[in-house]
Design a protein around this motif. Structure first.
Motif, PDB file in Angstrom:
ATOM      1  N   VAL A 364     -50.533  35.045 110.189  1.00 54.00           N
ATOM      2  CA  VAL A 364     -50.598  35.208 111.641  1.00 54.00           C
ATOM      3  C   VAL A 364     -49.457  34.421 112.268  1.00 54.00           C
ATOM      4  O   VAL A 364     -49.258  33.243 111.971  1.00 54.00           O
ATOM      5  N   THR A 365     -48.686  35.075 113.139  1.00 57.48           N
ATOM      6  CA  THR A 365     -47.490  34.467 113.719  1.00 57.48           C
ATOM      7  C   THR A 365     -47.541  34.503 115.241  1.00 57.48           C
ATOM      8  O   THR A 365     -48.329  35.236 115.837  1.00 57.48           O
ATOM      9  N   GLU A 366     -46.657  33.748 115.849  1.00 54.82           N
ATOM     10  CA  GLU A 366     -46.391  33.889 117.277  1.00 54.82           C
ATOM     11  C   GLU A 366     -45.449  35.073 117.492  1.00 54.82           C
ATOM     12  O   GLU A 366     -44.757  35.523 116.565  1.00 54.82           O
ATOM     13  N   TYR A 367     -45.403  35.578 118.730  1.00 53.92           N
ATOM     14  CA  TYR A 367     -44.607  36.766 119.014  1.00 53.92           C
ATOM     15  C   TYR A 367     -43.128  36.608 118.652  1.00 53.92           C
ATOM     16  O   TYR A 367     -42.554  37.515 118.035  1.00 53.92           O
ATOM     17  N   PRO A 368     -42.459  35.489 118.995  1.00 52.07           N
ATOM     18  CA  PRO A 368     -41.030  35.394 118.649  1.00 52.07           C
ATOM     19  C   PRO A 368     -40.769  35.506 117.146  1.00 52.07           C
ATOM     20  O   PRO A 368     -39.719  36.024 116.730  1.00 52.07           O
ATOM     21  N   GLN A 369     -41.705  35.050 116.318  1.00 54.03           N
ATOM     22  CA  GLN A 369     -41.518  35.152 114.878  1.00 54.03           C
ATOM     23  C   GLN A 369     -41.625  36.592 114.397  1.00 54.03           C
ATOM     24  O   GLN A 369     -40.837  37.042 113.568  1.00 54.03           O
ATOM     25  N   VAL A 370     -42.617  37.312 114.908  1.00 53.67           N
ATOM     26  CA  VAL A 370     -42.813  38.677 114.434  1.00 53.67           C
ATOM     27  C   VAL A 370     -41.793  39.638 115.041  1.00 53.67           C
ATOM     28  O   VAL A 370     -41.490  40.687 114.466  1.00 53.67           O
ATOM     29  N   ALA A 371     -41.230  39.291 116.196  1.00 54.46           N
ATOM     30  CA  ALA A 371     -40.294  40.180 116.868  1.00 54.46           C
ATOM     31  C   ALA A 371     -38.902  40.157 116.256  1.00 54.46           C
ATOM     32  O   ALA A 371     -38.117  41.082 116.462  1.00 54.46           O
ATOM     33  N   ASP A 372     -38.571  39.123 115.499  1.00 54.38           N
ATOM     34  CA  ASP A 372     -37.231  38.969 114.927  1.00 54.38           C
ATOM     35  C   ASP A 372     -37.239  39.393 113.457  1.00 54.38           C
ATOM     36  O   ASP A 372     -37.990  38.848 112.644  1.00 54.38           O
ATOM     37  N   LYS A 373     -36.381  40.351 113.087  1.00 49.89           N
ATOM     38  CA  LYS A 373     -36.428  40.886 111.724  1.00 49.89           C
ATOM     39  C   LYS A 373     -36.032  39.849 110.675  1.00 49.89           C
ATOM     40  O   LYS A 373     -36.540  39.866 109.544  1.00 49.89           O
ATOM     41  N   PHE A 374     -35.163  38.925 111.016  1.00 51.33           N
ATOM     42  CA  PHE A 374     -34.768  37.892 110.060  1.00 51.33           C
ATOM     43  C   PHE A 374     -35.925  36.921 109.826  1.00 51.33           C
ATOM     44  O   PHE A 374     -36.173  36.508 108.686  1.00 51.33           O
ATOM     45  N   SER A 375     -36.646  36.596 110.893  1.00 53.63           N
ATOM     46  CA  SER A 375     -37.819  35.746 110.757  1.00 53.63           C
ATOM     47  C   SER A 375     -38.891  36.434 109.918  1.00 53.63           C
ATOM     48  O   SER A 375     -39.531  35.809 109.057  1.00 53.63           O
ATOM     49  N   ARG A 376     -39.102  37.737 110.161  1.00 52.20           N
ATOM     50  CA  ARG A 376     -40.106  38.475 109.389  1.00 52.20           C
ATOM     51  C   ARG A 376     -39.783  38.440 107.902  1.00 52.20           C
ATOM     52  O   ARG A 376     -40.665  38.229 107.060  1.00 52.20           O
ATOM     53  N   ARG A 377     -38.530  38.658 107.561  1.00 49.87           N
ATOM     54  CA  ARG A 377     -38.125  38.657 106.147  1.00 49.87           C
ATOM     55  C   ARG A 377     -38.368  37.292 105.504  1.00 49.87           C
ATOM     56  O   ARG A 377     -38.825  37.198 104.362  1.00 49.87           O
ATOM     57  N   LYS A 378     -38.049  36.247 106.229  1.00 53.69           N
ATOM     58  CA  LYS A 378     -38.259  34.898 105.693  1.00 53.69           C
ATOM     59  C   LYS A 378     -39.738  34.644 105.458  1.00 53.69           C
ATOM     60  O   LYS A 378     -40.143  34.109 104.409  1.00 53.69           O
ATOM     61  N   ILE A 379     -40.573  35.032 106.443  1.00 50.29           N
ATOM     62  CA  ILE A 379     -42.011  34.826 106.302  1.00 50.29           C
ATOM     63  C   ILE A 379     -42.557  35.609 105.114  1.00 50.29           C
ATOM     64  O   ILE A 379     -43.389  35.102 104.342  1.00 50.29           O
ATOM     65  N   LEU A 380     -42.091  36.836 104.923  1.00 49.14           N
ATOM     66  CA  LEU A 380     -42.566  37.646 103.802  1.00 49.14           C
ATOM     67  C   LEU A 380     -42.293  36.964 102.464  1.00 49.14           C
ATOM     68  O   LEU A 380     -43.159  36.923 101.583  1.00 49.14           O
ATOM     69  N   GLY A 381     -41.085  36.427 102.316  1.00 49.30           N
ATOM     70  CA  GLY A 381     -40.748  35.750 101.070  1.00 49.30           C
ATOM     71  C   GLY A 381     -41.627  34.532 100.824  1.00 49.30           C
ATOM     72  O   GLY A 381     -42.111  34.309  99.703  1.00 49.30           O
ATOM     73  N   LEU A 382     -41.854  33.747 101.863  1.00 48.44           N
ATOM     74  CA  LEU A 382     -42.692  32.556 101.725  1.00 48.44           C
ATOM     75  C   LEU A 382     -44.154  32.934 101.501  1.00 48.44           C
ATOM     76  O   LEU A 382     -44.865  32.280 100.715  1.00 48.44           O
ATOM     77  N   LEU A 383     -44.607  33.996 102.190  1.00 49.72           N
ATOM     78  CA  LEU A 383     -45.990  34.431 101.999  1.00 49.72           C
ATOM     79  C   LEU A 383     -46.233  34.859 100.555  1.00 49.72           C
ATOM     80  O   LEU A 383     -47.291  34.564  99.988  1.00 49.72           O
ATOM     81  N   TRP A 384     -45.265  35.527  99.940  1.00 55.63           N
ATOM     82  CA  TRP A 384     -45.474  35.956  98.557  1.00 55.63           C
ATOM     83  C   TRP A 384     -45.611  34.741  97.625  1.00 55.63           C
ATOM     84  O   TRP A 384     -46.395  34.781  96.672  1.00 55.63           O
ATOM     85  N   GLN A 385     -44.890  33.676  97.920  1.00 58.32           N
ATOM     86  CA  GLN A 385     -45.087  32.450  97.144  1.00 58.32           C
ATOM     87  C   GLN A 385     -46.511  31.925  97.313  1.00 58.32           C
ATOM     88  O   GLN A 385     -47.140  31.478  96.341  1.00 58.32           O
ATOM     89  N   ASP A 386     -47.029  31.984  98.539  1.00 60.72           N
ATOM     90  CA  ASP A 386     -48.403  31.547  98.782  1.00 60.72           C
ATOM     91  C   ASP A 386     -49.401  32.436  98.037  1.00 60.72           C
ATOM     92  O   ASP A 386     -50.370  31.943  97.441  1.00 60.72           O
ATOM     93  N   ILE A 387     -49.182  33.748  98.076  1.00 61.29           N
ATOM     94  CA  ILE A 387     -50.101  34.681  97.415  1.00 61.29           C
ATOM     95  C   ILE A 387     -50.098  34.454  95.905  1.00 61.29           C
ATOM     96  O   ILE A 387     -51.148  34.510  95.249  1.00 61.29           O
TER      97      ILE A 387
END
Length: 471
Positions: A364-387
């Protein structure tokens, strides 16, 4: 511009999600209205869109992560029942498991309670179940942390409520959660299922909620036009009279094109769009814009007060969790964001091939994080480490994974001053016959249920005005 067609619609609904289809279905069934529903996507459902045989045969995936609070007792069910339809439900989730210190634990394990604590917790639940509407509304502009400080002297009980508040609001800190919304959701659950929070999953995925509503509209001589983009709402003489929709193709790329439009007229217009999409079809910047300046300013001020999701839908060759459960974490170690997930095929085996598992996950993110494609990509990579840490053997089991994001997953963020009576009203000020419906407008409940309740309240407002006009 093409000439207006004499189509005789009683209402035009913009947006074919659960709110838009819900308003349209009620007006069709209860008032015999001829309703046109338009949506820019090739499939109805909005944020409850459901895709069969994707990304491979035998799988059925929803757009985003959804469990439905209260299942057969929630507003999505009540909306369908109101128009004569039934939704089938899987079992209720039996556990909420939170990932902490390298493992998923039941909330009861994380917040140890003595017999005295449990007695106090039970007394508190009884108190919440008896709260009046006025008592709850008085906390709409104050935080859950403030309410806990005043109402809950027991530290263990406060901590338990903070965990449940995070799951209800997808907001990490109790100081940022609106107490009124948490108390309303808790009271609703306690009255209907005698639990603080419960959820289920519809048999067949989220289309099991929206498809019956679409059938009511079509069976009642209404019309649903997909792949139809609205250019603007038509306002004449202080009154909404229809919409202009894009007609034909333009040879220029979309960023350069000004499309030709066709006017479609009706007695009333219902915008079942989230508030952050309104400036695209309503005039906001011009000094002579039809809606009052105070209202436009309010919408612009709060339009990005929404949460977002960034995550993966994952197809697994075998289950990684056999429980009927909802998975969560206050903050993950790598992404540093709240996590939520659940094994959808445990609740409805038909959404995955036999023996396999559909796992839905996100941060779950704040709007500025989800609205920026570079931020989304970074979060996806980190989330996969968490998963990978949550499910150590998952790499060997993945048959496919779909990264996705959703902006505005739960409507307006459930923060003080953004819930209950503080949400935008269902009728536009200063423009006759213009209405709103959806989870960013007035209506209580989690996500889809909030949108469904808003749809029923909006439809009731319109029906009351129709009845008065006929008298």
């Amino acid at each position: 511009m093409a000439a207006a067609r004499k189509q005789g619609f009683d209402a035009i609904v913009v947006g074919a999600g659960v709110a838009g289809l819900g308003v349209a279905a009620i007006l069709t069934r209860e008032a015999g209205c001829r309703v046109l529903v338009v949506d820019r996507y090739p499939q109805f459902g909005g944020r409850l869109m459901c895709l069969a045989d994707q990304p491979d045969r035998g799988w059925k995936v929803d757009v985003g992560l959804h469990m439905i609070e209260l299942g057969p007792e929630g507003s999505c069910t009540l909306l369908n029942q109101r128009v004569g339809k039934k939704v089938g439900w899987g079992p209720f989730s039996r556990k909420v498991k939170i990932f902490r210190d390298g493992r998923f634990c039941n909330i009861a394990e994380l917040v140890p309670m003595t017999d005295a604590d449990r007695n106090e917790f039970g007394a508190l639940l009884k108190k919440i179940a008896g709260l009046s509407e006025a008592e709850i509304e008085s906390w709409d502009d104050r935080s859950l942390e403030e309410w806990l400080t005043q109402a809950v002297p027991n530290a263990a009980v406060r901590e338990l409520f903070r965990d449940f508040g995070m799951i209800m609001t997808t907001i990490p800190e109790a100081a940022d959660m609106a107490a009124g919304e948490v108390l309303w959701i808790a009271r609703d659950n306690l009255k209907k299922v005698r639990q603080l929070l419960s959820s289920s999953y519809p048999i067949g995925g989220m289309s099991a909620i929206t498809a019956p509503l679409a059938h009511v509209v079509r069976d009642g001589a209404g019309e649903i036009r997909l792949n139809t983009r609205v250019d603007r709402v038509l306002v004449e003489g202080g009154r909404a009279v229809g919409v202009a929709v894009e007609a034909g193709r333009h040879p220029y790329p979309s960023e350069y094109a000004i499309p030709e439009c066709e006017e479609v007229r009706a007695e009333r217009v219902i915008l079942a769009l989230p508030i952050y999409q309104l400036p695209a079809i309503l005039e906001f910047r011009s000094p002579d814009a039809p809606l009052p300046e105070w209202w436009r300013k309010r919408i612009l001020d709060i339009r990005h007060e929404v949460t977002g999701l960034v995550g993966y839908l994952i197809g697994l060759s075998r289950p990684v969790d056999e429980d009927l459960c909802f998975l969560s974490a206050l903050r993950t170690r790598h992404a540093g964001l709240p996590f939520q997930g659940f094994p959808a095929s445990n609740f409805d085996p038909s959404v995955a091939p036999p023996g396999k598992q559909l796992l839905q996950t996100d941060c779950v993110t704040e709007y500025p994080q989800v609205a920026d494609k570079f931020s989304r990509r970074k979060i996806l990579g980190l989330l996969w480490q968490d998963i990978r840490e949550m499910f150590p053997d998952i790499d060997e089991l993945v048959e496919w994974k779909l990264p996705y994001y959703v902006a505005g997953c739960d409507g307006l963020a459930r923060k003080p001053g953004l819930v209950g009576r503080f949400k935008p009203a269902l009728k536009a000020p200063g423009v006759a016959n213009l209405y709103f419906a959806g989870d960013t407008y007035q209506g209580r409940g989690l996500a889809s249920n909030g949108a469904a309740l808003s749809a029923m309240q909006c439809a009731d407002l319109i029906l009351s005005e129709i009845r008065c006009k006929r008298l």
